[in-house]
Scaffold this active site. Structure first.
Site, PDB file in Angstrom:
ATOM      1  N   GLY A 149       0.856  -1.183   0.000  1.00  0.00           N
ATOM      2  CA  GLY A 149       0.000   0.000   0.000  1.00  0.00           C
ATOM      3  C   GLY A 149       0.893   1.235   0.000  1.00  0.00           C
ATOM      4  N   ALA A 150       0.578   2.183  -0.879  1.00  0.00           N
ATOM      5  CA  ALA A 150       1.507   3.293  -1.123  1.00  0.00           C
ATOM      6  C   ALA A 150       1.897   4.060   0.152  1.00  0.00           C
ATOM      7  CB  ALA A 150       0.917   4.227  -2.179  1.00  0.00           C
TER       8      ALA A 150
ATOM      9  N   ARG B 234      10.614  -1.005  -4.120  1.00  0.00           N
ATOM     10  CA  ARG B 234       9.538  -1.067  -5.125  1.00  0.00           C
ATOM     11  C   ARG B 234       9.563   0.260  -5.897  1.00  0.00           C
ATOM     12  NH1 ARG B 234       3.742  -3.037  -3.282  1.00  0.00           N
ATOM     13  NH2 ARG B 234       3.631  -3.728  -5.444  1.00  0.00           N
TER      14      ARG B 234
ATOM     15  N   GLN C 246      -5.444  -8.759  -3.343  1.00  0.00           N
ATOM     16  CA  GLN C 246      -5.542  -7.802  -2.229  1.00  0.00           C
ATOM     17  C   GLN C 246      -6.999  -7.487  -1.910  1.00  0.00           C
ATOM     18  OE1 GLN C 246      -3.407  -7.561  -4.772  1.00  0.00           O
ATOM     19  NE2 GLN C 246      -1.498  -6.551  -4.196  1.00  0.00           N
TER      20      GLN C 246
ATOM     21  N   ASP D 295      -1.135   5.002  -6.396  1.00  0.00           N
ATOM     22  CA  ASP D 295       0.258   4.796  -5.998  1.00  0.00           C
ATOM     23  C   ASP D 295       1.159   5.932  -6.438  1.00  0.00           C
ATOM     24  OD1 ASP D 295      -1.011   1.996  -6.055  1.00  0.00           O
ATOM     25  OD2 ASP D 295       0.823   1.782  -4.883  1.00  0.00           O
TER      26      ASP D 295
ATOM     27  N   ASN E 252      -2.178   3.043 -10.458  1.00  0.00           N
ATOM     28  CA  ASN E 252      -2.750   2.274  -9.344  1.00  0.00           C
ATOM     29  C   ASN E 252      -2.723   0.798  -9.727  1.00  0.00           C
ATOM     30  OD1 ASN E 252      -4.011   2.241  -6.697  1.00  0.00           O
ATOM     31  ND2 ASN E 252      -5.870   1.560  -7.726  1.00  0.00           N
ATOM     32  N   LYS E 253      -3.128  -0.033  -8.806  1.00  0.00           N
ATOM     33  CA  LYS E 253      -3.081  -1.484  -8.994  1.00  0.00           C
ATOM     34  C   LYS E 253      -3.629  -1.899 -10.354  1.00  0.00           C
ATOM     35  CE  LYS E 253      -1.691  -3.999  -6.885  1.00  0.00           C
ATOM     36  NZ  LYS E 253      -0.302  -4.496  -7.126  1.00  0.00           N
TER      37      LYS E 253
HETATM   38  O1  MRU Z   1       0.933  -3.848  -4.773  1.00  0.00           O
HETATM   39  P1  MRU Z   1       0.209  -3.186  -3.644  1.00  0.00           P
HETATM   40  O2  MRU Z   1      -0.703  -4.088  -2.913  1.00  0.00           O
HETATM   41  O3  MRU Z   1       1.127  -2.410  -2.740  1.00  0.00           O
HETATM   42  O4  MRU Z   1      -0.685  -2.108  -4.396  1.00  0.00           O
HETATM   43  C1  MRU Z   1      -1.372  -1.165  -3.675  1.00  0.00           C
HETATM   44  C2  MRU Z   1      -2.341  -0.431  -4.482  1.00  0.00           C
HETATM   45  O5  MRU Z   1      -2.322  -0.384  -5.681  1.00  0.00           O
HETATM   46  C3  MRU Z   1      -3.326   0.347  -3.739  1.00  0.00           C
HETATM   47  O6  MRU Z   1      -4.493   0.477  -4.502  1.00  0.00           O
HETATM   48  C4  MRU Z   1      -2.789   1.707  -3.434  1.00  0.00           C
HETATM   49  O7  MRU Z   1      -1.584   1.676  -2.766  1.00  0.00           O
HETATM   50  C5  MRU Z   1      -3.857   2.406  -2.745  1.00  0.00           C
HETATM   51  S1  MRU Z   1      -3.492   3.626  -1.586  1.00  0.00           S
HETATM   52  C6  MRU Z   1      -3.709   2.911  -0.086  1.00  0.00           C
END
Ligand code: MRU
Length: 356
Positions: A45-46, A80, A188, A229, A239-240
């Protein structure tokens, strides 16, 4: 849910690869420990990876002394590539350490800055929840919201980002249902968002990612609300993976596509989405289904089947109805600049390392 806590010089992180089945905390004692936990998505999560990495740098300075600053910074920033919060937080902590006068308490200054970032992210999540709920209110009915990935307390300290908006709507009695997209390959949505929504007592249904567009087109969703992100200066959003498909479906159906994130996720130095590095992860995450570090998992394809695994995608600004931040809402699709919310913000947007 407490995703991270610092106790007696140890950063304890809830291992998100094992949720929702096991609630196990990992003890992290060095920058390398934290970077590794971020890379394998035990911490994810970012905003949360930014907070964790800030603590990771402070822990390393306390453990090994000021001489390790640049090396530890490098290890953490490279854990990352896509979420800008990571580099923002690490650079802030590094800057505070570099500013300490010779003989001063470098590790103490770094820890104070890491704690400040943590506190700011908690406050941002609370504020943006209210801002987003205000923006979505008044639709004339209790909302049916579709969300993707995980954006609650597991992804950002405190109330989270998009899930903070959703929880605020629920608290105000303005939410009917959350449709949770499972979020292949690492699930997730299925593993983490349903876990959080159940604990919050919020009505929800889990769907496969491929069901989202059809349900949106059928009029079963009033708004798509999800996190981010990295937001480029022109309003493009990383984003994801799977987010862009939801944006296209929302645009075709004429429903709002709302992105929620703290100002620390806006990257003014990145002109557009074309400049955002999209993390490519292991082919095994696609070939198998199961938690990333889980035992075995289920093989979905024949051994040796080639896969692509971009972990994020870019949604162009023209599809982003609203970016909800702790400082207010901007409407990229209507031509508003996301940089307008950064006016007067220095937190998280210091000059890149080496330029001060
Ligand atoms: O790969 P992740 O699980 O770290 O990806 C996270 C996301 O894409 C979330 O949608 C993003 O960080 C949202 S902000 C809390």
């Amino acid at each position: 849910v407490v995703a991270l806590r610092l106790e007696d010089g140890v950063l304890w992180a809830l291992d998100q690869t094992r949720l929702p089945w096991d609630e196990v905390e990992l003890p992290l004692r060095s920058a390398a420990d934290v970077a590794e936990a971020i890379a394998r998505l035990s911490i994810r999560g970012a905003p949360l990876i930014g907070v964790a990495a800030g603590y990771g740098l402070a822990l390393e300075l306390a453990r090994a002394g000021a001489g390790v600053l640049e090396g530890a910074r490098e290890v953490l920033v490279n854990a990352r590539p896509t979420a800008v919060n990571l580099a923002h937080a690490v650079d802030r902590v590094a800057l505070s350490a570099r500013r300490v006068a010779p003989g001063g308490d470098v590790a103490g200054a770094a820890l104070a800055e890491a704690r400040a970032i943590h506190g700011e992210e908690i406050a941002a999540g609370e504020a943006l929840g209210r801002v987003g709920a205000d923006f979505l209110a008044g639709a004339g009915r209790d909302l049916r919201v579709l969300t993707h990935c995980n954006t609650g307390a597991l992804a950002a300290p405190g109330r989270g980002t998009a899930l903070s908006v959703i929880a605020e709507l629920a608290g105000r009695g303005e939410l009917e249902l959350v449709l949770v997209a499972e979020t292949r390959p690492l699930l997730q949505g299925a593993r983490l968002t349903t876990y959080e929504l159940r604990r919050l007592g919020i009505e929800h249904e889990l769907i496969v990612d491929g069901a989202a567009a059809g349900l949106i087109a059928a009029g079963e969703v009033d708004a798509v609300v999800l996190g981010c992100d990295r937001v480029a200066a022109n309003g493009d959003v990383a984003n994801k993976v799977g987010t862009y498909a939801h944006a296209l479906a929302a645009a075709a159906a004429g429903i709002p596509f709302v992105v929620a994130g703290p100002c620390s996720t806006i990257d003014p130095r990145c002109p557009s989405g074309a400049g955002i590095v999209i993390e490519e992860r292991s082919e095994d995450e696609v070939r198998r289904v199961g938690a990333p570090s889980g035992p075995g998992g289920l093989e979905l394809a024949l051994p040796g089947t080639r896969c692509r695994n971009p972990a994020f995608d870019i949604t162009p600004a023209k599809f982003v109805t609203a970016l909800v931040t702790e400082r207010g809402v901007v409407r990229p699709a209507a031509g508003e600049s996301v940089l307008s919310v950064l006016d007067g913000v220095s937190a998280g947007h210091e000059k890149p390392t080496g330029t001060e």
